[in-house]
Motif scaffolding. Sequence first.
Motif, short mmCIF file in Angstrom:
data_model
loop_
_atom_site.label_atom_id
_atom_site.label_comp_id
_atom_site.label_asym_id
_atom_site.label_seq_id
_atom_site.Cartn_x
_atom_site.Cartn_y
_atom_site.Cartn_z
N LYS A 57 13.54 -8.96 -0.09
CA LYS A 57 13.69 -7.68 0.61
C LYS A 57 12.94 -6.59 -0.13
CE LYS A 57 18.27 -8.65 2.59
NZ LYS A 57 19.69 -8.23 2.60
N ALA A 58 13.14 -6.52 -1.43
CA ALA A 58 12.47 -5.48 -2.22
C ALA A 58 10.96 -5.67 -2.19
CB ALA A 58 12.98 -5.52 -3.66
N VAL A 59 10.51 -6.93 -2.30
CA VAL A 59 9.08 -7.21 -2.30
C VAL A 59 8.44 -6.71 -1.01
CG1 VAL A 59 7.35 -9.05 -2.22
CG2 VAL A 59 9.19 -9.15 -3.91
N MET A 60 9.07 -7.03 0.12
CA MET A 60 8.46 -6.67 1.40
C MET A 60 8.51 -5.17 1.67
SD MET A 60 8.76 -9.68 4.17
CE MET A 60 10.42 -10.30 4.13
N TRP A 61 9.60 -4.51 1.31
CA TRP A 61 9.67 -3.06 1.57
C TRP A 61 8.82 -2.26 0.60
CZ3 TRP A 61 10.77 -1.00 5.93
CH2 TRP A 61 11.66 -1.64 6.81
N THR A 62 8.65 -2.73 -0.64
CA THR A 62 7.71 -2.06 -1.54
C THR A 62 6.29 -2.24 -1.04
OG1 THR A 62 7.71 -4.03 -2.96
CG2 THR A 62 9.11 -2.19 -3.65
N VAL A 63 5.99 -3.41 -0.46
CA VAL A 63 4.66 -3.64 0.09
C VAL A 63 4.37 -2.68 1.23
CG1 VAL A 63 3.30 -5.28 1.44
CG2 VAL A 63 4.40 -6.03 -0.65
N VAL A 64 5.38 -2.37 2.06
CA VAL A 64 5.18 -1.40 3.13
C VAL A 64 4.76 -0.05 2.54
CG1 VAL A 64 6.33 -0.09 4.97
CG2 VAL A 64 6.79 -2.54 4.71
N PHE A 65 5.45 0.38 1.49
CA PHE A 65 5.11 1.63 0.82
C PHE A 65 3.73 1.55 0.17
CE2 PHE A 65 5.22 3.51 -3.55
CZ PHE A 65 4.98 4.83 -3.17
N GLN A 66 3.46 0.45 -0.53
CA GLN A 66 2.19 0.30 -1.22
C GLN A 66 1.02 0.18 -0.25
OE1 GLN A 66 3.36 -3.14 -3.39
NE2 GLN A 66 4.65 -2.00 -4.81
N SER A 67 1.24 -0.49 0.88
CA SER A 67 0.17 -0.63 1.87
C SER A 67 -0.22 0.71 2.46
CB SER A 67 0.61 -1.58 2.99
OG SER A 67 0.80 -2.89 2.49
N SER A 68 0.77 1.61 2.63
CA SER A 68 0.46 2.94 3.16
C SER A 68 -0.46 3.70 2.20
CB SER A 68 1.75 3.73 3.40
OG SER A 68 2.44 3.97 2.19
N LEU A 69 -0.22 3.54 0.90
CA LEU A 69 -1.10 4.18 -0.09
C LEU A 69 -2.49 3.54 -0.08
CD1 LEU A 69 1.21 4.66 -3.21
CD2 LEU A 69 0.48 6.38 -1.56
#
Length: 495
Positions: A163-175
């Motif tokens: 869960k953490a991996v995928m939601w951090t990726v959402v944040f990181q992908s936006s950057l």
Amino acid sequence: MLVISALIGLYFRFSGDRQKTTNEFLMGNKKMHIIPVAVSLIATSLSSISVLGMPAELYLYGTQYFLSALGIPIGGLVAAYGFLPIFYEMQVSTSYEYLERRFGQTTRTLAAILYTFQMILYMGVVLYAPALALNAVTGLSTWASIFSLAGICMIYSSQGGLKAVMWTVVFQSSLMYLAMVAVVVKISMMLGFTEIFNITNEGGRFMFFNFSGDLTERYTFWNGLANGSLFWLFMYGTNQSQIQRFLSVGNLKKAQQALLLSIPLVVFFFFFMFWDGISLYALFHDCDPMKDENVKLKSADQLMPYGILYIFGNIPGLTGLCIAGVFSASLGSLSSAVNALANITVEDFIKPFCCCKNISDTWMTLIAKLLEKFTKGALTGLLSGMAMYAWAGWGAIVTKPPIHTLPQSTAGCHIKSNIEFFNISSEATSITETFTETSHFIGDENDIFPIYKWSYMWLPLFSTIVTLSVGYLASCLLKIFIHVPEVKREAIVHS
């Protein structure tokens, strides 16, 4: 960026079931939403290697490489309707579990080991390459970059699970997307949208339909289509980082929706990488930073971070934001690989050999034993394909055939001012100079074995053909001498 990523991991550590079960930690309780899954598929497939490397490739070799994006929907559709139904029908936990039921436990274990080895090497490149490039153009410590990225990744991956991996990726992908878009927008404001394409065209960079059959040409329509289709079929259909995400949504229909949603997002990524490449060329077309004596970049991978400093150096905050986008691409790929390796370790290395397996594993072992004899054909093909790929790739590294880039100019350098704070550290210079010097070809090109001169884009297709051909032939020959009991597919499905 690093702090927010860590906080997301801590949030999922203390929410929900608090990561107390392997099902939640590795599979998100199979209740993940399709949007974070679709977004995370991008970061799993495209890392900082892509963010730094793809614009550099277009800058040096033209836009023909962009047509490899044609393979994204081809590979994606085959995986969505050919691979995912089988994984869900068989209720596997990893893509390699299918191999055990089809070809035996030896094949499963070997494939899992090879994937683990590949991911370890890949993670090293994902960490080191951007750190080295950014150290060269910003002075940011290479080891500080590596340890900060690896440390934060370990924190949120180990605490928050999938869960953490995928939601951090959402944040990181936006950057990551923000950094790519910002470069395009700024250069378009500086030069003009139309002028970018005019300069690129005059510089001979626009090329989309090179139908040459020459296997030594770096990019053609044919090798782009073949390489792109195989790469995205592998990523969507067999890569454990991706399969883990598809299985985490809970049912086949949602998994297929997530995959189909990710296709335009990946194409969108390719489009902006293409645009970044031609924008950087338009900006530096008459004063190439790799040729300019006042700058002298040591590697094309430094073009993107140097361009960010060049255009945003006088705007507070934007340089750091764009550099954070580059690091985000590294962090997303790294955390996805770490989480996938954790899943493989549990499902492919521990459970199959654990003496306390549950009763359903007994039947799986029986099937594996029945197919073990046939397995030799599959393993022969696998090892043959791998050996051929390694031979062709290593031969090219050793012989160093010349790779010809498109023309680069310094005609306008005398009227351009360089950014004053640009400084290459001695650490980066020594490493990159060594790499550059050893990459030059010395000797007669005619003495090089022909396959060593092939474009790297052909090697996946070449090794795939060898794997399938040798594997099938070996299987047919073995069946003449070894009796293989027939196992009905229905029995495998309902295991």
